[in-house]
Design a protein around this motif. Structure first.
Motif, PDB file in Angstrom:
ATOM      1  N   SER A   1       1.014  -1.197   0.011  1.00 37.78           N
ATOM      2  CA  SER A   1       0.105   0.032  -0.095  1.00 37.78           C
ATOM      3  C   SER A   1       0.872   1.244   0.030  1.00 37.78           C
ATOM      4  CB  SER A   1      -0.930  -0.105   1.100  1.00 37.78           C
ATOM      5  OG  SER A   1      -1.783  -1.300   1.301  1.00 37.78           O
ATOM      6  N   ILE A   2       0.521   2.080  -0.978  1.00 36.51           N
ATOM      7  CA  ILE A   2       1.294   3.454  -1.021  1.00 36.51           C
ATOM      8  C   ILE A   2       0.077   4.547  -1.178  1.00 36.51           C
ATOM      9  CG2 ILE A   2       3.038   4.935  -2.160  1.00 36.51           C
ATOM     10  CD1 ILE A   2       4.430   2.213  -3.081  1.00 36.51           C
ATOM     11  N   GLY A   3       0.124   5.252  -0.272  1.00 35.08           N
ATOM     12  CA  GLY A   3      -1.250   6.208  -0.324  1.00 35.08           C
ATOM     13  C   GLY A   3      -2.419   5.277  -0.250  1.00 35.08           C
ATOM     14  N   ARG A   4      -3.309   5.742  -1.443  1.00 30.20           N
ATOM     15  CA  ARG A   4      -4.285   5.015  -1.797  1.00 30.20           C
ATOM     16  C   ARG A   4      -4.242   4.026  -2.754  1.00 30.20           C
ATOM     17  NH1 ARG A   4      -7.634   7.189  -5.843  1.00 30.20           N
ATOM     18  NH2 ARG A   4      -6.992   9.232  -6.623  1.00 30.20           N
ATOM     19  N   ILE A   5      -3.062   3.901  -3.224  1.00 30.78           N
ATOM     20  CA  ILE A   5      -2.754   2.805  -4.374  1.00 30.78           C
ATOM     21  C   ILE A   5      -2.318   1.392  -3.484  1.00 30.78           C
ATOM     22  CG2 ILE A   5      -0.995   1.879  -5.882  1.00 30.78           C
ATOM     23  CD1 ILE A   5      -0.450   4.860  -6.690  1.00 30.78           C
ATOM     24  N   SER A   6      -2.961   0.508  -3.777  1.00 31.80           N
ATOM     25  CA  SER A   6      -2.767  -0.901  -3.007  1.00 31.80           C
ATOM     26  C   SER A   6      -2.664  -1.902  -4.069  1.00 31.80           C
ATOM     27  CB  SER A   6      -3.888  -1.284  -2.114  1.00 31.80           C
ATOM     28  OG  SER A   6      -5.166  -1.164  -2.525  1.00 31.80           O
ATOM     29  N   SER A   7      -1.972  -3.178  -3.757  1.00 34.92           N
ATOM     30  CA  SER A   7      -1.869  -4.015  -4.632  1.00 34.92           C
ATOM     31  C   SER A   7      -1.706  -5.435  -4.038  1.00 34.92           C
ATOM     32  CB  SER A   7      -0.300  -3.970  -5.564  1.00 34.92           C
ATOM     33  OG  SER A   7      -0.401  -5.154  -6.506  1.00 34.92           O
ATOM     34  N   GLU A   8      -2.563  -6.377  -4.264  1.00 29.80           N
ATOM     35  CA  GLU A   8      -2.378  -7.647  -3.466  1.00 29.80           C
ATOM     36  C   GLU A   8      -1.555  -8.413  -4.157  1.00 29.80           C
ATOM     37  OE1 GLU A   8      -6.273  -9.042  -3.349  1.00 29.80           O
ATOM     38  OE2 GLU A   8      -7.064  -7.599  -1.817  1.00 29.80           O
ATOM     39  N   ASN A   9      -0.586  -9.342  -3.384  1.00 25.18           N
ATOM     40  CA  ASN A   9       0.299 -10.323  -4.008  1.00 25.18           C
ATOM     41  C   ASN A   9       1.391  -9.559  -4.992  1.00 25.18           C
ATOM     42  OD1 ASN A   9      -0.964 -12.370  -2.662  1.00 25.18           O
ATOM     43  ND2 ASN A   9      -2.493 -12.425  -4.234  1.00 25.18           N
TER      44      ASN A   9
END
Length: 266
Positions: free
Chosen positions: A207-215
């Motif tokens: 998670s970076i700010g409101r950017i998120s990435s699973e896996n």
């Protein structure tokens, strides 16, 4: 710009001679290849010290007055440093004549538009991006951004000379992933000096700010002095339009709505 094995190349001129230049804000000083410098009529002075690039120490030499020009962008004039850039040229399979370092990039705004293969080097504050897909992040001291991996807070140094997306130190890896290497695969990345860096890669929630990435693939391994927990490299910033504006102390990203979650990084 041209993306070669995850690193960013563009065209400029050094003392009037056409040059292929590598973008690497993680390198403190702008560098010109020693052989190229001599061919361009640049005087090479005495040994100026050592540069730590990748995992190697390389002898550096001062240059006489040098003019590095990127048409329609900027011109820098003064004494640079030089060393042998053949290792990175060999690693990329492309001739690299100079490296644009942090002494230049940290005083301007750097905009990457990979969908257009375009790099913009402009004065700070001159790029205005607005809209629902725009994400703004504060740029912390030392050109770092705050992130979270598997719920653990980390500060990541922006290093466009690192071809991967996210890499953390061994100490941070143990906190984030634990001591087990179950599920981790081996991977290689290229440092800006041509060094192939081996590391482990395992999926993590980023998670970076409101950017998120699973896996998202999180790598571990060598990180340079100045990176508190790790690096965030070209593999992240080339996912979409991005701006790193050092003087304005901010990072601006345009993220496609459908890619914001979940969108594994490359």
């Amino acid at each position: 710009m041209e993306i070669v094995k995850g690193l960013i190349l563009f065209q400029g001129r050094v003392n009037g001679k056409p040059a292929t230049i590598l973008l690497d804000n993680g390198t403190g000083r702008t560098v010109v290849d020693t052989i190229f410098a001599r061919q361009a009529g640049i005087q090479i002075g005495e040994r100026a010290g050592e540069a730590l690039t990748g995992t190697a120490r390389i002898a550096t030499f001062g240059t006489g007055s040098t003019v590095l020009e990127v048409p329609h962008a900027f011109t820098m004039t003064g004494e640079l440093i030089s060393f042998d850039l053949r290792p990175i040229s060999q690693a990329l399979g492309r001739q690299v004549d100079a490296v644009l370092g942090g002494d230049a990039t940290n005083v301007m705004a750097v905009m990457l538009q990979p969908d257009r293969n375009q790099l913009s080097l402009v004065s700070s504050g001159s790029i205005e991006l607005n809209g629902p897909d725009v994400v703004r992040l504060p740029l912390l001291t030392g050109n770092q951004v705050e992130a979270a991996i598997n719920g653990h807070k980390v500060n990541l140094l922006i290093d466009l000379g690192y071809s991967g997306a996210v890499k953390v130190s061994e100490a941070a890896w143990k906190q984030i992933m634990g001591r087990s290497n179950v599920g981790a695969a081996e991977a290689n990345s290229i440092a800006a000096d041509g060094t192939v860096l081996k590391s482990r890669v395992a999926p993590g929630d980023l998670s970076i700010g409101r950017i998120s990435s699973e896996n998202a693939p999180i790598a571990s391994g060598y990180v340079p002095v100045g990176a508190s927990d790790g690096l965030i490299g070209a593999g992240f910033f080339l996912k979409g339009t991005s701006v790193v504006d050092g003087p304005a102390r901010q990072v601006v990203l345009i993220v496609r709505r459908e890619a914001q979650r979940p969108a594994p990084l490359p």
